[in-house]
Design a protein around this motif. Structure first.
Motif, mmCIF file in Angstrom:
data_model
loop_
_atom_site.group_PDB
_atom_site.id
_atom_site.type_symbol
_atom_site.label_atom_id
_atom_site.label_comp_id
_atom_site.label_asym_id
_atom_site.label_seq_id
_atom_site.Cartn_x
_atom_site.Cartn_y
_atom_site.Cartn_z
ATOM 1 N N ARG A 310 0.678 -0.960 0.081
ATOM 2 C CA ARG A 310 -0.026 0.034 0.036
ATOM 3 C C ARG A 310 0.770 1.295 0.062
ATOM 4 N NH1 ARG A 310 -4.257 -2.839 3.972
ATOM 5 N NH2 ARG A 310 -5.524 -3.971 2.560
ATOM 6 N N ILE A 311 1.979 1.250 0.769
ATOM 7 C CA ILE A 311 3.023 2.166 0.577
ATOM 8 C C ILE A 311 3.652 2.417 -0.526
ATOM 9 C CG2 ILE A 311 4.896 3.505 1.482
ATOM 10 C CD1 ILE A 311 4.334 2.031 4.405
ATOM 11 N N CYS A 312 3.785 1.073 -1.437
ATOM 12 C CA CYS A 312 4.519 1.467 -2.820
ATOM 13 C C CYS A 312 3.313 1.856 -3.576
ATOM 14 C CB CYS A 312 4.753 -0.120 -3.150
ATOM 15 S SG CYS A 312 6.197 -0.827 -2.531
ATOM 16 N N ILE A 313 2.053 1.548 -3.389
ATOM 17 C CA ILE A 313 1.027 2.301 -4.594
ATOM 18 C C ILE A 313 0.706 3.615 -4.271
ATOM 19 C CG2 ILE A 313 -1.461 2.003 -4.988
ATOM 20 C CD1 ILE A 313 -1.310 -1.147 -4.552
ATOM 21 N N ALA A 314 0.909 4.034 -2.875
ATOM 22 C CA ALA A 314 0.842 5.509 -2.552
ATOM 23 C C ALA A 314 2.025 6.166 -3.142
ATOM 24 C CB ALA A 314 0.537 5.846 -0.868
ATOM 25 N N SER A 315 3.223 5.777 -3.066
ATOM 26 C CA SER A 315 4.126 6.351 -3.702
ATOM 27 C C SER A 315 4.136 6.572 -5.117
ATOM 28 C CB SER A 315 5.723 5.425 -3.431
ATOM 29 O OG SER A 315 5.719 5.665 -1.887
ATOM 30 N N MET A 316 3.588 5.454 -5.837
ATOM 31 C CA MET A 316 3.349 5.524 -7.178
ATOM 32 C C MET A 316 2.522 6.658 -7.615
ATOM 33 S SD MET A 316 3.399 1.532 -7.831
ATOM 34 C CE MET A 316 2.220 1.493 -9.414
ATOM 35 N N SER A 317 1.141 6.786 -6.599
ATOM 36 C CA SER A 317 0.264 7.687 -6.867
ATOM 37 C C SER A 317 1.028 9.129 -6.837
ATOM 38 C CB SER A 317 -0.929 7.573 -5.837
ATOM 39 O OG SER A 317 -1.314 6.361 -6.204
ATOM 40 N N GLN A 318 1.751 9.313 -5.772
ATOM 41 C CA GLN A 318 2.376 10.610 -5.564
ATOM 42 C C GLN A 318 3.108 10.998 -6.657
ATOM 43 O OE1 GLN A 318 0.748 12.510 -3.245
ATOM 44 N NE2 GLN A 318 2.612 13.324 -2.658
ATOM 45 N N GLY A 319 4.175 9.944 -7.083
ATOM 46 C CA GLY A 319 4.775 10.358 -8.483
ATOM 47 C C GLY A 319 3.916 10.884 -9.537
ATOM 48 N N ALA A 320 2.799 10.120 -9.829
ATOM 49 C CA ALA A 320 1.940 10.496 -10.851
ATOM 50 C C ALA A 320 1.363 11.987 -10.586
ATOM 51 C CB ALA A 320 0.803 9.535 -11.147
ATOM 52 N N SER A 321 0.954 12.039 -9.418
ATOM 53 C CA SER A 321 0.299 13.412 -9.020
ATOM 54 C C SER A 321 1.291 14.462 -9.198
ATOM 55 C CB SER A 321 -0.052 13.411 -7.453
ATOM 56 O OG SER A 321 -0.731 14.681 -7.091
ATOM 57 N N LYS A 322 2.610 14.493 -8.776
ATOM 58 C CA LYS A 322 3.711 15.416 -9.053
ATOM 59 C C LYS A 322 3.977 15.809 -10.508
ATOM 60 C CE LYS A 322 6.036 14.010 -4.883
ATOM 61 N NZ LYS A 322 7.431 13.740 -4.120
ATOM 62 N N ALA A 323 3.803 14.536 -11.291
ATOM 63 C CA ALA A 323 4.004 14.702 -12.815
ATOM 64 C C ALA A 323 3.019 15.606 -13.376
ATOM 65 C CB ALA A 323 4.261 13.340 -13.452
ATOM 66 N N CYS A 324 1.650 15.369 -12.789
ATOM 67 C CA CYS A 324 0.531 16.036 -13.402
ATOM 68 C C CYS A 324 0.414 17.415 -13.017
ATOM 69 C CB CYS A 324 -0.805 15.276 -13.087
ATOM 70 S SG CYS A 324 -1.169 13.609 -13.623
ATOM 71 N N MET A 325 0.843 17.479 -11.989
ATOM 72 C CA MET A 325 1.114 19.293 -11.458
ATOM 73 C C MET A 325 1.866 19.837 -12.040
ATOM 74 S SD MET A 325 -1.566 19.369 -9.570
ATOM 75 C CE MET A 325 -1.142 20.962 -9.454
ATOM 76 N N ALA A 326 3.101 19.059 -12.402
ATOM 77 C CA ALA A 326 4.281 19.934 -12.962
ATOM 78 C C ALA A 326 3.981 20.289 -14.401
ATOM 79 C CB ALA A 326 5.488 18.770 -13.129
ATOM 80 N N ILE A 327 3.317 19.111 -15.112
ATOM 81 C CA ILE A 327 2.822 19.410 -16.299
ATOM 82 C C ILE A 327 1.775 20.515 -16.590
ATOM 83 C CG2 ILE A 327 1.479 18.573 -18.554
ATOM 84 C CD1 ILE A 327 2.786 15.715 -17.598
ATOM 85 N N ALA A 328 0.715 20.548 -15.652
ATOM 86 C CA ALA A 328 -0.278 21.492 -15.671
ATOM 87 C C ALA A 328 0.053 22.892 -15.524
ATOM 88 C CB ALA A 328 -1.363 21.160 -14.844
ATOM 89 N N LEU A 329 1.046 23.038 -14.318
ATOM 90 C CA LEU A 329 1.630 24.295 -13.934
ATOM 91 C C LEU A 329 2.470 24.862 -15.183
ATOM 92 C CD1 LEU A 329 2.077 23.598 -10.262
ATOM 93 C CD2 LEU A 329 0.468 25.344 -11.326
ATOM 94 N N ARG A 330 3.458 24.126 -15.582
ATOM 95 C CA ARG A 330 4.207 24.510 -16.706
ATOM 96 C C ARG A 330 3.674 24.973 -17.972
ATOM 97 N NH1 ARG A 330 9.750 22.168 -16.359
ATOM 98 N NH2 ARG A 330 9.735 21.853 -18.602
ATOM 99 N N TYR A 331 2.673 24.440 -18.330
ATOM 100 C CA TYR A 331 2.004 24.624 -19.478
ATOM 101 C C TYR A 331 1.030 25.811 -19.064
ATOM 102 C CZ TYR A 331 -1.990 24.478 -23.055
ATOM 103 O OH TYR A 331 -2.800 24.788 -23.912
ATOM 104 N N SER A 332 0.500 26.150 -17.892
ATOM 105 C CA SER A 332 -0.102 27.221 -17.671
ATOM 106 C C SER A 332 0.757 28.440 -17.663
ATOM 107 C CB SER A 332 -1.239 27.031 -16.443
ATOM 108 O OG SER A 332 -1.748 26.032 -16.343
ATOM 109 N N ALA A 333 1.810 28.332 -17.396
ATOM 110 C CA ALA A 333 2.709 29.452 -17.159
ATOM 111 C C ALA A 333 3.188 29.647 -18.790
ATOM 112 C CB ALA A 333 3.890 29.279 -16.359
ATOM 113 N N THR A 334 3.123 28.889 -19.707
ATOM 114 C CA THR A 334 3.796 29.319 -20.962
ATOM 115 C C THR A 334 2.380 29.432 -21.840
ATOM 116 O OG1 THR A 334 3.872 26.977 -21.453
ATOM 117 C CG2 THR A 334 5.804 28.058 -20.585
ATOM 118 N N ARG A 335 1.291 29.090 -21.446
ATOM 119 C CA ARG A 335 0.180 29.306 -22.559
ATOM 120 C C ARG A 335 -0.332 30.573 -22.433
ATOM 121 N NH1 ARG A 335 -3.416 30.154 -25.636
ATOM 122 N NH2 ARG A 335 -4.989 28.605 -26.345
#
Length: 397
Positions: A310-335
């Motif tokens: 469960r901690i492995c899955i939570a860590s995977m979820s956090q990795g995906a969440s961080k990636a999604c936030m980085a993509i969304a914020l970087r795009y929003s700052a350049t769009r």
């Protein structure tokens, strides 16, 4: 081989350098003087295993194997997930022995892997946590040969716990492992459709071993659920006699995972295949155990890797969440869109509507990351099993 060669030939950058440079300037213009040092924040979020995090980020962002591929055949998608996992194994980013030496390194590897390929990360958690971790913690010296092949993917495994009729009540599963004193073997059997092992990751194509959880019978007595190693494919990938393996096919996502439903028709394995660190069936059929309590207590002990899982899955979820936030914020700052000047020179991140959509999610990502640190520490401080079990449920929720 052709697939591997194609992956090696992929270009890493799909945009001209001048376009990438323009985007970087736009991001820098959005917040040229942040109120904190990004390197210090990275160090805080990584928490531990800083070198592993840094090396994996560098490797995953520069190695051609990890460039996304879309609209490819199912067989290729599965092979890519396996080959990517092999790249991580070959570069020593993950090892089943981390559970003995540095458990939080396992979680760090899961977080970074999930950023680039969720299917590969899922295969990783089954191979190294559920399968490998179970063999490591419940096996003994007689299982060393299997254990030694896990890091190299020579021995690819799966975790045979869930059954069609017993997804959330596994303690009542139907699969049996009956000791035959005449041959000194266990007979593994699936008595009904409900007893099929279901949604077994790695089972459809790649695994050659399975830790099969089954009701263990000796002399007609049910001793509760125990783990038994079963060879499910030979070295050429052929299904072993007595097994029926059904590929569960295409899913809505994560098709790099080869899920299967698996059943056993009186499959015989040596008595020594029992994972016997806590319980043993001796030659002749005598059963002994170090686990106090009833059959449910034995089940909780043998299924212990679900907690770290469960901690492995939570860590995977956090990795995906961080990636999604980085993509969304970087795009929003350049769009750029129309701003106060009437020209397209204003980033959409400057609008409150966009900030209200993203900033609360960013805050949650930080908070979840801080909370997850505490759960990871439980793997090092050896709290009571009740406490760990309770916290693992919190992670799941």
């Amino acid at each position: 081989m052709a697939l591997v060669q194609r992956l090696h030939s992929i270009r890493l950058n799909t945009l001209p350098i001048r376009f990438l440079s323009e985007q970087a300037k736009l991001r820098e213009a959005w917040n040229p003087n942040p109120s904190f040092d990004p390197k210090v924040m990275t160090h805080f979020l990584d928490d531990q295993n800083h070198d592993l995090h840094a090396r994996m980020r560098e490797f995953l962002s520069t190695d051609k194997f990890f460039v996304p591929e879309y609209d490819i055949p199912l067989a290729d998608e599965r092979e890519i997930a396996l080959q990517r996992l092999k790249q991580l194994c070959d570069n020593k980013f993950i090892s089943v022995h981390f559970f003995s030496t540095n458990p939080t390194a396992v979680f760090a590897a899961h977080e970074n892997a999930s950023i680039v390929d969720g299917a590969m990360a899922t295969k990783m958690t089954v191979q190294f946590n559920l399968f490998g971790g179970t063999v490591l913690k419940l096996g003994t010296g007689r299982h060393k040969e299997i254990l030694d092949g896990i890091d190299s993917l020579t021995n690819i495994g799966c975790f045979g716990l869930s059954e069609l009729g017993y997804g959330n009540n596994a303690v009542e599963m139907e699969t049996t492992a009956t000791y035959d004193a005449e041959t000194d073997e266990f007979v593994i059997n699936t008595p009904s459709v409900k007893g099929q092992k279901y949604w077994i990751t790695n089972g459809a194509i790649h695994a050659n071993y399975m830790v099969v959880f089954a009701q263990l019978y000796t002399g007609g007595v049910n001793n509760g659920i125990h783990g038994v190693l079963v060879r499910i494919r030979d070295d050429e990938g052929n299904t072993m006699p007595g097994l029926t393996i059904h590929d569960m096919g295409i899913k809505m996502g994560l098709n790099g995972i080869d899920n299967a439903k698996i059943s056993f028709d009186n499959v015989r394995v040596p008595r020594e295949n029992l994972l016997n660190k806590e319980s043993e069936v001796h030659e002749g059929g005598e059963y002994t155990t170090k686990i106090s309590g009833n059959n449910r207590a034995r089940f909780l002990k043998v299924a212990d890797q679900l907690l770290s899982g469960r901690i492995c899955i939570a860590s995977m979820s956090q990795g995906a969440s961080k990636a999604c936030m980085a993509i969304a914020l970087r795009y929003s700052a350049t769009r750029l869109t129309a701003g106060p000047t009437g020209k397209s020179d204003f980033p959409i991140l400057g609008y409150q509507l966009q900030q209200h959509a993203l900033i609360p999610l960013l805050a949650k990502t930080y908070i979840y990351d801080i909370a997850l640190k505490g759960f990871k520490l439980c793997t090092q401080s050896s709290p009571s099993r009740t406490e760990t079990y309770t916290q693992s449920h919190i992670v799941r929720l």
